[in-house]
Design an enzyme around this catalytic site. Structure first.
Site, PDB file in Angstrom:
ATOM      1  N   GLU A  62      -6.324 -10.446  -1.877  1.00  0.00           N
ATOM      2  CA  GLU A  62      -7.168 -10.237  -0.674  1.00  0.00           C
ATOM      3  C   GLU A  62      -8.643 -10.132  -1.065  1.00  0.00           C
ATOM      4  O   GLU A  62      -9.369  -9.272  -0.573  1.00  0.00           O
ATOM      5  CB  GLU A  62      -6.731  -8.965   0.070  1.00  0.00           C
ATOM      6  N   ASP A 113     -12.458  -9.995  -1.519  1.00  0.00           N
ATOM      7  CA  ASP A 113     -13.786 -10.109  -0.918  1.00  0.00           C
ATOM      8  C   ASP A 113     -14.702  -9.157  -1.669  1.00  0.00           C
ATOM      9  O   ASP A 113     -14.238  -8.262  -2.378  1.00  0.00           O
ATOM     10  CB  ASP A 113     -13.809  -9.877   0.614  1.00  0.00           C
ATOM     11  N   ASN A 170       2.143  -4.940  -3.239  1.00  0.00           N
ATOM     12  CA  ASN A 170       0.721  -5.256  -3.067  1.00  0.00           C
ATOM     13  C   ASN A 170      -0.040  -3.967  -2.779  1.00  0.00           C
ATOM     14  O   ASN A 170       0.445  -3.113  -2.041  1.00  0.00           O
ATOM     15  CB  ASN A 170       0.627  -6.211  -1.850  1.00  0.00           C
ATOM     16  N   HIS A 189     -10.407  -5.824  -2.788  1.00  0.00           N
ATOM     17  CA  HIS A 189     -11.496  -5.643  -1.814  1.00  0.00           C
ATOM     18  C   HIS A 189     -12.625  -4.928  -2.556  1.00  0.00           C
ATOM     19  O   HIS A 189     -12.669  -3.697  -2.607  1.00  0.00           O
ATOM     20  CB  HIS A 189     -11.015  -4.816  -0.618  1.00  0.00           C
ATOM     21  N   GLU A 224       0.812  -1.227   0.000  1.00  0.00           N
ATOM     22  CA  GLU A 224       0.000   0.000   0.000  1.00  0.00           C
ATOM     23  C   GLU A 224       0.841   1.271   0.000  1.00  0.00           C
ATOM     24  O   GLU A 224       0.678   2.155   0.848  1.00  0.00           O
ATOM     25  CB  GLU A 224      -0.972  -0.037   1.197  1.00  0.00           C
TER      26      GLU A 224
END
Ligand code: 9MR
Length: 481
Positions: free
Chosen positions: A283, A285, A219, A255, A178
């Protein structure tokens, strides 16, 4: 040869597994030219479909992972699903800086070791998360007042000590996490403020020296579609590569918000892949406004399937990790008020429609893999859309439509991206008006029984990337299988 935690290291074996996976992807036909494929009928159904996500993913030469919460490792329902369904685990929190080096030079490896032991018992890969990140950073680093030389030493010591400890146990590391603002500029952090943008290259070089066999990744989130942030990431990664910085992969956290999967996801993954890097969905979702209802869960299922197919369509996309597999453990409700239900399993560890959809998208068999025996996605019809090959001036697409009710004559419609034309096809009569393609039954395949599958395929004149469109059968929109 053993690492710091006493594990015998088998880097050559790990490498061999990666080569095997790559060969499987090549054999599956992703590099076969369209000309060779165009006249072929859709591939025959495999004899026995995989019943778990991990088996299905393996057959595709990919891994499927989950973030694992340390606090759940004592819960048998949780660990049963985690081991059965996933071939990779990511430490949700226990390998972050604040957990692993809470004070300077004092390392707490016990929870990370627990995860590695769990993974090794289940034959799973471990993904290390994360070495250099502005968040979950202890105060002694964030507010330590270190100068450039001191902070470089602190950062390098952290990377080296942690990677040495897990050498041979951790296959991939999120080295830098990030680092970007939404506008694509570098985020202000103690690292960028003190060391400048060069901290990223330094971190990667240090990581490579610490464990030459680990794959090293950068990432981030909100970088899934083409846009300012992913452009910033792309420019930085390109520049790092041109400077010889050892970077192996880019992680796209993914996400997502229901109904907001970026349409340029595949194009974006592909441009990073074209730099020679692995790309990974790290990651995943898909959150929704609560309460969940069956319409939202069906759309979520379709979108998990679509994300899965996006990864499969990019040969350098090596795997997909979900950020927790159950709504009982998800980070989402704690952070986004009124939102949740973002995972494959519900609060009671029962598979949701998304589970079956992801399994099907991986080529597995819905209903085979979980204690709750999930039903296949409901609705009048379910579609699988596979781009089986792509080259500079064409793509080959295979479509399967499972119809819930019997049909006597059928017509399937869908839109291609502007400018894409169908040039030939099989098992249907094709017509096209603007972007809209109609595939009607051939004289020999108009009658299909309830639960039967309509299969046809076609070639286009465009090798551009695109995500699967909505397909309608006899005027009714189908869900993704
Ligand atoms: O899921 C993690 C949650 O338990 C932690 O409290 C949180 C702290 O920042 O981090 C969550 O995981 C994040 C991951 O490490 C990096 N990408 C975003 C994830 C969700 O916030």
């Amino acid at each position: 040869m053993t690492n710091e935690r006493g594990t015998t290291m088998i880097p050559l074996v790990r490498r061999a597994a990666v080569v095997l996976a790559t060969s499987a992807a090549l054999l599956s036909g992703s590099l076969v030219t369209g000309a060779a494929q165009a006249a072929q009928p859709p591939a025959a159904e495999p004899g026995a479909a995989a019943a778990t996500l991990r088996d299905a993913a393996e057959e595709q030469g990919r891994f499927v992972g989950t973030a694992v919460a340390d606090g759940r490792l004592g819960n048998g329902t949780y660990t049963g699903i985690a081991s059965r369904e996933f071939s990779s685990v990511t430490a949700e929190n226990v390998m972050k800086w604040d957990a692993i080096e809470p004070s300077r030079g004092s390392f707490n490896f016990a929870p990370g070791d627990r995860l590695v032991d769990f993974a090794q018992a289940g034959g799973q890969q471990v993904w290390g998360h994360t070495l250099v990140w502005h968040s979950q950073l202890p105060g002694w680093v964030a507010n330590g007042g270190f100068n450039q030389t001191q902070l470089t030493q602190v950062m390098n010591n952290h990377i080296t000590t942690v990677m040495d400890h897990y050498e041979g146990d951790v296959a991939y590391w999120d080295v830098v996490n990030e680092a970007f603002n939404e506008d694509g500029t570098l985020r202000s952090s103690v690292f960028s403020d003190t060391l400048g943008s060069g901290f990223i290259g330094t971190a990667f070089r240090t990581a490579r020296a610490a464990d030459p066999d680990a794959k090293l990744c950068i990432n981030d989130y909100n970088t899934e579609g083409v846009g300012a942030k992913s452009n910033g990431l792309y420019n930085l990664v390109s520049s790092l590569l041109s400077q010889g910085v050892p970077i192996d992969c880019v992680g796209f956290q993914s996400h997502f918000i229901l109904d907001q999967i970026p349409s340029t996801f595949q194009t974006n993954l592909q441009r990073f892949a074209d730099l020679g890097l692995e790309v990974v969905i790290t990651e995943l979702d898909i959150r929704m406004n609560l309460p969940a209802d069956s319409a939202k869960l069906q759309r979520q299922a379709a979108q998990f399937a679509s994300v899965t197919r996006t990864c499969l369509a990019v040969s350098a996309c090596r795997g997909i990790t979900v950020w927790g597999f159950s709504d009982a453990d998800s980070w989402v409700p704690g952070v986004f008020d009124g939102q949740g239900a973002a995972c494959l399993y519900d609060q009671n560890y029962q598979a949701k429609p998304a589970f079956g959809a992801m399994l099907t998208a991986l080529g597995g068999e819905p209903g085979g893999g979980d204690p709750g025996d999930p039903d296949p996605p409901a609705g009048p019809c379910q579609v699988t859309w596979r781009v089986t090959s792509r080259w500079n001036a064409g793509s080959v697409v295979e479509v399967g439509i499972r119809t819930t009710a019997a049909v006597n004559g059928w017509s399937a419609t869908f839109a291609l991206p502007s400018g894409h034309r169908v040039t030939s096809g099989w098992n249907a009569v094709f017509s096209q008006s603007g972007a809209t393609v109609t595939a009607a039954n051939a004289p020999y395949n108009g009658n299909v029984g309830a639960g039967g599958t309509i299969g046809f395929g076609f070639q286009t004149d465009n090798g551009g990337q695109y995500t699967p469109p909505t397909v309608s059968l006899n005027g009714t929109a189908c869900t993704a299988a």
